[in-house]
Motif scaffolding. Structure first.
Motif, PDB file in Angstrom:
ATOM      1  N   LYS A 196     -18.385   1.106  16.183  1.00 14.30           N
ATOM      2  CA  LYS A 196     -17.942   2.185  15.293  1.00 14.30           C
ATOM      3  C   LYS A 196     -16.566   1.864  14.719  1.00 14.30           C
ATOM      4  CE  LYS A 196     -16.938   7.063  15.054  1.00 14.30           C
ATOM      5  NZ  LYS A 196     -16.413   8.197  15.770  1.00 14.30           N
ATOM      6  N   ASP A 197     -15.656   1.396  15.571  1.00 13.04           N
ATOM      7  CA  ASP A 197     -14.319   1.023  15.099  1.00 13.04           C
ATOM      8  C   ASP A 197     -14.390  -0.107  14.071  1.00 13.04           C
ATOM      9  OD1 ASP A 197     -13.298   2.929  16.812  1.00 13.04           O
ATOM     10  OD2 ASP A 197     -12.607   1.488  18.331  1.00 13.04           O
ATOM     11  N   GLU A 198     -15.255  -1.099  14.328  1.00 14.73           N
ATOM     12  CA  GLU A 198     -15.428  -2.198  13.377  1.00 14.73           C
ATOM     13  C   GLU A 198     -15.954  -1.690  12.039  1.00 14.73           C
ATOM     14  OE1 GLU A 198     -15.020  -5.649  13.210  1.00 14.73           O
ATOM     15  OE2 GLU A 198     -13.692  -5.296  14.898  1.00 14.73           O
ATOM     16  N   ALA A 199     -16.935  -0.800  12.095  1.00 15.29           N
ATOM     17  CA  ALA A 199     -17.512  -0.258  10.859  1.00 15.29           C
ATOM     18  C   ALA A 199     -16.460   0.511  10.065  1.00 15.29           C
ATOM     19  CB  ALA A 199     -18.695   0.638  11.185  1.00 15.29           C
ATOM     20  N   GLU A 200     -15.647   1.293  10.756  1.00 16.85           N
ATOM     21  CA  GLU A 200     -14.594   2.043  10.073  1.00 16.85           C
ATOM     22  C   GLU A 200     -13.570   1.106   9.447  1.00 16.85           C
ATOM     23  OE1 GLU A 200     -13.188   4.692  13.111  1.00 16.85           O
ATOM     24  OE2 GLU A 200     -14.851   6.102  12.824  1.00 16.85           O
ATOM     25  N   ALA A 201     -13.237   0.027  10.145  1.00 14.39           N
ATOM     26  CA  ALA A 201     -12.280  -0.942   9.604  1.00 14.39           C
ATOM     27  C   ALA A 201     -12.848  -1.625   8.355  1.00 14.39           C
ATOM     28  CB  ALA A 201     -11.922  -1.987  10.664  1.00 14.39           C
ATOM     29  N   HIS A 202     -14.132  -1.976   8.401  1.00  9.03           N
ATOM     30  CA  HIS A 202     -14.759  -2.602   7.228  1.00  9.03           C
ATOM     31  C   HIS A 202     -14.817  -1.631   6.047  1.00  9.03           C
ATOM     32  CE1 HIS A 202     -15.875  -6.522   8.726  1.00  9.03           C
ATOM     33  NE2 HIS A 202     -16.305  -5.980   9.845  1.00  9.03           N
ATOM     34  N   LYS A 203     -15.088  -0.372   6.319  1.00 12.38           N
ATOM     35  CA  LYS A 203     -15.134   0.624   5.243  1.00 12.38           C
ATOM     36  C   LYS A 203     -13.753   0.801   4.619  1.00 12.38           C
ATOM     37  CE  LYS A 203     -16.457   5.317   4.006  1.00 12.38           C
ATOM     38  NZ  LYS A 203     -15.598   5.274   2.873  1.00 12.38           N
ATOM     39  N   ALA A 204     -12.715   0.857   5.450  1.00  9.75           N
ATOM     40  CA  ALA A 204     -11.353   0.992   4.930  1.00  9.75           C
ATOM     41  C   ALA A 204     -10.997  -0.212   4.059  1.00  9.75           C
ATOM     42  CB  ALA A 204     -10.360   1.135   6.089  1.00  9.75           C
ATOM     43  N   ARG A 205     -11.386  -1.407   4.497  1.00  6.51           N
ATOM     44  CA  ARG A 205     -11.103  -2.615   3.704  1.00  6.51           C
ATOM     45  C   ARG A 205     -11.873  -2.576   2.384  1.00  6.51           C
ATOM     46  NH1 ARG A 205     -13.196  -7.962   3.150  1.00  6.51           N
ATOM     47  NH2 ARG A 205     -11.524  -9.389   2.581  1.00  6.51           N
ATOM     48  N   ALA A 206     -13.119  -2.152   2.440  1.00  9.21           N
ATOM     49  CA  ALA A 206     -13.923  -2.052   1.214  1.00  9.21           C
ATOM     50  C   ALA A 206     -13.307  -1.046   0.244  1.00  9.21           C
ATOM     51  CB  ALA A 206     -15.355  -1.662   1.551  1.00  9.21           C
ATOM     52  N   ASP A 207     -12.823   0.068   0.767  1.00  9.07           N
ATOM     53  CA  ASP A 207     -12.181   1.072  -0.092  1.00  9.07           C
ATOM     54  C   ASP A 207     -10.935   0.499  -0.758  1.00  9.07           C
ATOM     55  OD1 ASP A 207     -14.147   2.901   0.562  1.00  9.07           O
ATOM     56  OD2 ASP A 207     -12.932   3.943   2.072  1.00  9.07           O
ATOM     57  N   ARG A 208     -10.131  -0.256   0.009  1.00 10.27           N
ATOM     58  CA  ARG A 208      -8.934  -0.888  -0.567  1.00 10.27           C
ATOM     59  C   ARG A 208      -9.318  -1.898  -1.646  1.00 10.27           C
ATOM     60  NH1 ARG A 208      -7.432  -1.216   4.795  1.00 10.27           N
ATOM     61  NH2 ARG A 208      -7.859  -3.441   4.838  1.00 10.27           N
ATOM     62  N   LEU A 209     -10.365  -2.679  -1.386  1.00 10.74           N
ATOM     63  CA  LEU A 209     -10.797  -3.669  -2.365  1.00 10.74           C
ATOM     64  C   LEU A 209     -11.300  -3.006  -3.642  1.00 10.74           C
ATOM     65  CD1 LEU A 209     -12.602  -6.263  -0.073  1.00 10.74           C
ATOM     66  CD2 LEU A 209     -10.439  -6.563  -1.291  1.00 10.74           C
ATOM     67  N   ILE A 210     -11.967  -1.879  -3.508  1.00  9.97           N
ATOM     68  CA  ILE A 210     -12.432  -1.145  -4.693  1.00  9.97           C
ATOM     69  C   ILE A 210     -11.236  -0.679  -5.515  1.00  9.97           C
ATOM     70  CG2 ILE A 210     -13.528   1.004  -5.438  1.00  9.97           C
ATOM     71  CD1 ILE A 210     -15.556   0.573  -3.157  1.00  9.97           C
ATOM     72  N   GLU A 211     -10.220  -0.148  -4.851  1.00 10.87           N
ATOM     73  CA  GLU A 211      -9.011   0.294  -5.559  1.00 10.87           C
ATOM     74  C   GLU A 211      -8.350  -0.884  -6.274  1.00 10.87           C
ATOM     75  OE1 GLU A 211      -6.429   2.255  -2.797  1.00 10.87           O
ATOM     76  OE2 GLU A 211      -7.895   3.837  -2.371  1.00 10.87           O
ATOM     77  N   GLU A 212      -8.252  -2.026  -5.594  1.00  8.14           N
ATOM     78  CA  GLU A 212      -7.633  -3.203  -6.202  1.00  8.14           C
ATOM     79  C   GLU A 212      -8.456  -3.698  -7.383  1.00  8.14           C
ATOM     80  OE1 GLU A 212      -6.958  -6.148  -3.177  1.00  8.14           O
ATOM     81  OE2 GLU A 212      -5.654  -4.818  -2.028  1.00  8.14           O
ATOM     82  N   LEU A 213      -9.768  -3.666  -7.253  1.00 12.23           N
ATOM     83  CA  LEU A 213     -10.635  -4.092  -8.352  1.00 12.23           C
ATOM     84  C   LEU A 213     -10.467  -3.189  -9.562  1.00 12.23           C
ATOM     85  CD1 LEU A 213     -12.834  -5.948  -9.436  1.00 12.23           C
ATOM     86  CD2 LEU A 213     -14.520  -4.407  -8.405  1.00 12.23           C
ATOM     87  N   GLU A 214     -10.377  -1.897  -9.340  1.00  9.60           N
ATOM     88  CA  GLU A 214     -10.167  -0.956 -10.444  1.00  9.60           C
ATOM     89  C   GLU A 214      -8.828  -1.240 -11.134  1.00  9.60           C
ATOM     90  OE1 GLU A 214     -12.301   1.173 -11.773  1.00  9.60           O
ATOM     91  OE2 GLU A 214     -13.786   0.519 -10.300  1.00  9.60           O
ATOM     92  N   GLU A 215      -7.810  -1.567 -10.352  1.00  8.72           N
ATOM     93  CA  GLU A 215      -6.500  -1.894 -10.920  1.00  8.72           C
ATOM     94  C   GLU A 215      -6.587  -3.166 -11.771  1.00  8.72           C
ATOM     95  OE1 GLU A 215      -2.105  -3.241  -9.323  1.00  8.72           O
ATOM     96  OE2 GLU A 215      -3.339  -1.970  -8.027  1.00  8.72           O
ATOM     97  N   VAL A 216      -7.276  -4.180 -11.267  1.00  9.32           N
ATOM     98  CA  VAL A 216      -7.433  -5.436 -12.000  1.00  9.32           C
ATOM     99  C   VAL A 216      -8.216  -5.191 -13.293  1.00  9.32           C
ATOM    100  CG1 VAL A 216      -8.561  -7.704 -11.931  1.00  9.32           C
ATOM    101  CG2 VAL A 216      -7.195  -6.928  -9.991  1.00  9.32           C
ATOM    102  N   LYS A 217      -9.263  -4.380 -13.211  1.00  7.59           N
ATOM    103  CA  LYS A 217     -10.044  -4.079 -14.416  1.00  7.59           C
ATOM    104  C   LYS A 217      -9.185  -3.367 -15.460  1.00  7.59           C
ATOM    105  CE  LYS A 217     -14.129  -2.256 -13.704  1.00  7.59           C
ATOM    106  NZ  LYS A 217     -15.226  -1.464 -13.081  1.00  7.59           N
TER     107      LYS A 217
END
Length: 88
Positions: free
Chosen positions: A34-55
């Motif tokens: 569960k902790d691993e899944a939450e960490a991966h989700k948080a990283r994915a959310d950060r990457l989405i934000e960064e991708l939106e900024e780059v776009k």
């Protein structure tokens, strides 16, 4: 007969202890997953934000490029044509 019951009681105690250990391991493993899944989700959310900024930055650069092309074509259309065809 009493000896068999003593061994049976000891085996029951060991079986109970083993089942507690297995349950503890499963609970701990579930928590870790569960902790691993939450960490991966948080990283994915950060990457989405960064991708939106780059776009957004890319869109700004495309807009500025169009302005520069317009300015250059107004100043020197032949120079613009040379840049587009690869002749400098």
């Amino acid at each position: 007969m009493l000896e068999i019951l003593n061994y049976g009681g000891a085996l029951a105690g060991v079986a109970g202890a083993v089942s507690l250990i297995i349950a503890s391991i499963r609970t701990n493993a579930a928590r870790i997953w569960k902790d691993e899944a939450e960490a991966h989700k948080a990283r994915a959310d950060r990457l989405i934000e960064e991708l939106e900024e780059v776009k957004g930055k890319l869109s700004d650069l495309e807009d500025k490029t169009q302005v520069l092309i317009s300015l250059l074509s107004a100043i020197d259309p032949q120079k613009l044509e040379g840049l587009q065809t690869g002749r400098h």
